[in-house]
Design a protein around this motif. Structure first.
Motif, PDB file in Angstrom:
ATOM      1  N   GLU A 165      -5.633  -4.938   2.511  1.00  0.00           N
ATOM      2  CA  GLU A 165      -4.323  -5.059   3.130  1.00  0.00           C
ATOM      3  C   GLU A 165      -3.785  -3.682   3.470  1.00  0.00           C
ATOM      4  O   GLU A 165      -4.017  -2.724   2.741  1.00  0.00           O
ATOM      5  N   MET A 166      -3.078  -3.617   4.590  1.00  0.00           N
ATOM      6  CA  MET A 166      -2.509  -2.373   5.072  1.00  0.00           C
ATOM      7  C   MET A 166      -1.013  -2.552   5.280  1.00  0.00           C
ATOM      8  O   MET A 166      -0.577  -3.577   5.797  1.00  0.00           O
ATOM      9  N   LEU A 167      -0.236  -1.556   4.864  1.00  0.00           N
ATOM     10  CA  LEU A 167       1.199  -1.495   5.147  1.00  0.00           C
ATOM     11  C   LEU A 167       1.446  -0.297   6.049  1.00  0.00           C
ATOM     12  O   LEU A 167       0.860   0.771   5.839  1.00  0.00           O
ATOM     13  N   SER A 168       2.309  -0.455   7.038  1.00  0.00           N
ATOM     14  CA  SER A 168       2.587   0.648   7.952  1.00  0.00           C
ATOM     15  C   SER A 168       4.068   0.682   8.304  1.00  0.00           C
ATOM     16  O   SER A 168       4.777  -0.316   8.186  1.00  0.00           O
ATOM     17  N   ALA A 169       4.509   1.858   8.734  1.00  0.00           N
ATOM     18  CA  ALA A 169       5.888   2.045   9.179  1.00  0.00           C
ATOM     19  C   ALA A 169       5.911   3.161  10.209  1.00  0.00           C
ATOM     20  O   ALA A 169       4.984   3.958  10.291  1.00  0.00           O
ATOM     21  N   GLY A 170       6.982   3.209  10.973  1.00  0.00           N
ATOM     22  CA  GLY A 170       7.128   4.253  11.976  1.00  0.00           C
ATOM     23  C   GLY A 170       7.080   3.673  13.372  1.00  0.00           C
ATOM     24  O   GLY A 170       7.292   2.490  13.583  1.00  0.00           O
ATOM     25  N   ASN A 171       6.775   4.541  14.337  1.00  0.00           N
ATOM     26  CA  ASN A 171       6.734   4.152  15.735  1.00  0.00           C
ATOM     27  C   ASN A 171       5.440   4.677  16.351  1.00  0.00           C
ATOM     28  O   ASN A 171       5.432   5.735  16.985  1.00  0.00           O
ATOM     29  N   PRO A 172       4.325   3.949  16.186  1.00  0.00           N
ATOM     30  CA  PRO A 172       3.054   4.424  16.721  1.00  0.00           C
ATOM     31  C   PRO A 172       3.071   4.654  18.228  1.00  0.00           C
ATOM     32  O   PRO A 172       2.408   5.559  18.723  1.00  0.00           O
ATOM     33  N   ALA A 173       3.843   3.849  18.967  1.00  0.00           N
ATOM     34  CA  ALA A 173       3.915   4.023  20.426  1.00  0.00           C
ATOM     35  C   ALA A 173       4.487   5.386  20.788  1.00  0.00           C
ATOM     36  O   ALA A 173       4.127   5.969  21.803  1.00  0.00           O
ATOM     37  N   ALA A 174       5.354   5.934  19.915  1.00  0.00           N
ATOM     38  CA  ALA A 174       5.934   7.260  20.142  1.00  0.00           C
ATOM     39  C   ALA A 174       5.119   8.359  19.456  1.00  0.00           C
ATOM     40  O   ALA A 174       5.488   9.525  19.514  1.00  0.00           O
ATOM     41  N   GLY A 175       4.034   7.976  18.782  1.00  0.00           N
ATOM     42  CA  GLY A 175       3.159   8.971  18.167  1.00  0.00           C
ATOM     43  C   GLY A 175       3.500   9.367  16.750  1.00  0.00           C
ATOM     44  O   GLY A 175       2.967  10.354  16.246  1.00  0.00           O
ATOM     45  N   SER A 176       4.365   8.599  16.081  1.00  0.00           N
ATOM     46  CA  SER A 176       4.717   8.917  14.695  1.00  0.00           C
ATOM     47  C   SER A 176       4.660   7.652  13.847  1.00  0.00           C
ATOM     48  O   SER A 176       5.345   6.672  14.149  1.00  0.00           O
ATOM     49  N   ALA A 177       3.842   7.680  12.804  1.00  0.00           N
ATOM     50  CA  ALA A 177       3.715   6.519  11.926  1.00  0.00           C
ATOM     51  C   ALA A 177       2.961   6.923  10.672  1.00  0.00           C
ATOM     52  O   ALA A 177       2.401   8.014  10.582  1.00  0.00           O
ATOM     53  N   GLY A 178       2.973   6.008   9.715  1.00  0.00           N
ATOM     54  CA  GLY A 178       2.209   6.208   8.495  1.00  0.00           C
ATOM     55  C   GLY A 178       1.681   4.878   8.002  1.00  0.00           C
ATOM     56  O   GLY A 178       2.226   3.815   8.328  1.00  0.00           O
ATOM     57  N   TYR A 179       0.585   4.938   7.224  1.00  0.00           N
ATOM     58  CA  TYR A 179       0.056   3.711   6.650  1.00  0.00           C
ATOM     59  C   TYR A 179      -0.599   3.990   5.312  1.00  0.00           C
ATOM     60  O   TYR A 179      -1.020   5.104   5.027  1.00  0.00           O
ATOM     61  N   VAL A 180      -0.637   2.955   4.494  1.00  0.00           N
ATOM     62  CA  VAL A 180      -1.401   2.949   3.247  1.00  0.00           C
ATOM     63  C   VAL A 180      -2.177   1.644   3.213  1.00  0.00           C
ATOM     64  O   VAL A 180      -1.759   0.646   3.805  1.00  0.00           O
ATOM     65  N   ALA A 181      -3.319   1.660   2.554  1.00  0.00           N
ATOM     66  CA  ALA A 181      -4.122   0.437   2.445  1.00  0.00           C
ATOM     67  C   ALA A 181      -5.001   0.516   1.209  1.00  0.00           C
ATOM     68  O   ALA A 181      -5.345   1.605   0.744  1.00  0.00           O
ATOM     69  N   ILE A 182      -5.322  -0.652   0.694  1.00  0.00           N
ATOM     70  CA  ILE A 182      -6.342  -0.795  -0.342  1.00  0.00           C
ATOM     71  C   ILE A 182      -7.390  -1.735   0.222  1.00  0.00           C
ATOM     72  O   ILE A 182      -7.064  -2.796   0.773  1.00  0.00           O
ATOM     73  N   GLU A 183      -8.647  -1.339   0.092  1.00  0.00           N
ATOM     74  CA  GLU A 183      -9.770  -2.104   0.626  1.00  0.00           C
ATOM     75  C   GLU A 183     -10.812  -2.268  -0.476  1.00  0.00           C
ATOM     76  O   GLU A 183     -11.147  -1.310  -1.154  1.00  0.00           O
ATOM     77  N   HIS A 184     -11.296  -3.473  -0.657  1.00  0.00           N
ATOM     78  CA  HIS A 184     -12.343  -3.747  -1.640  1.00  0.00           C
ATOM     79  C   HIS A 184     -13.652  -3.943  -0.889  1.00  0.00           C
ATOM     80  O   HIS A 184     -13.765  -4.829  -0.042  1.00  0.00           O
TER      81      HIS A 184
END
Length: 132
Positions: A46-65
């Motif tokens: 699962e991934m969580l993200s925030a920000g405005n990727p269309a404007a070139g600014s964002a962040g994400y965190v994820a855990i993958e098994h």
């Protein structure tokens, strides 16, 4: 230190409708990856993200098994992702979660690097396996 590399495909989809209603705007995606190359297997997370990727600014965190075969070794481990982008620059860190390994990969430690070339995903995994 050992080294593995290859490619993977990824599918992401939003969670079921209604989850997270009334909360601060945080994007949530379920992910499925199919690894090939020196690591053959499936990654789910699962991934969580925030920000405005269309404007070139964002962040994400994820855990993958990840479950599969690394060389001749079978087992699983978790990956922790943390990434940001701003003003054309991006930073991404993906590490094997300490103590998350199972089976032949029970003692695995390391980092994963990914590259996207022509919309295809490639990985390089630097890892160690402690003697048991």
């Amino acid at each position: 230190m050992a080294f593995a590399k290859g490619s993977f495909t990824i599918t992401m989809q939003p969670p079921p409708a209604g989850e997270g209603a009334g909360r601060v705007s945080v994007g949530r995606m379920l992910l499925d990856k199919y690894y090939s190359g020196d690591l053959t297997g499936i990654g789910q997370g699962e991934m969580l993200s925030a920000g405005n990727p269309a404007a070139g600014s964002a962040g994400y965190v994820a855990i993958e098994h990840v479950t599969g075969t690394l060389g001749s070794l079978s087992g699983s481990f978790a990956l922790q992702h943390a990434g940001t982008m701003h003003g054309g620059a991006s930073h991404l860190s993906i590490s094997i979660v300490p103590g998350s390994g199972t089976g032949d990969l029970a003692t695995i430690e390391g980092k994963l690097k990914l590259d996207i070339v022509d919309r295809q995903h490639f990985y390089e995994l630097d890892y160690t396996l402690a003697a048991t």
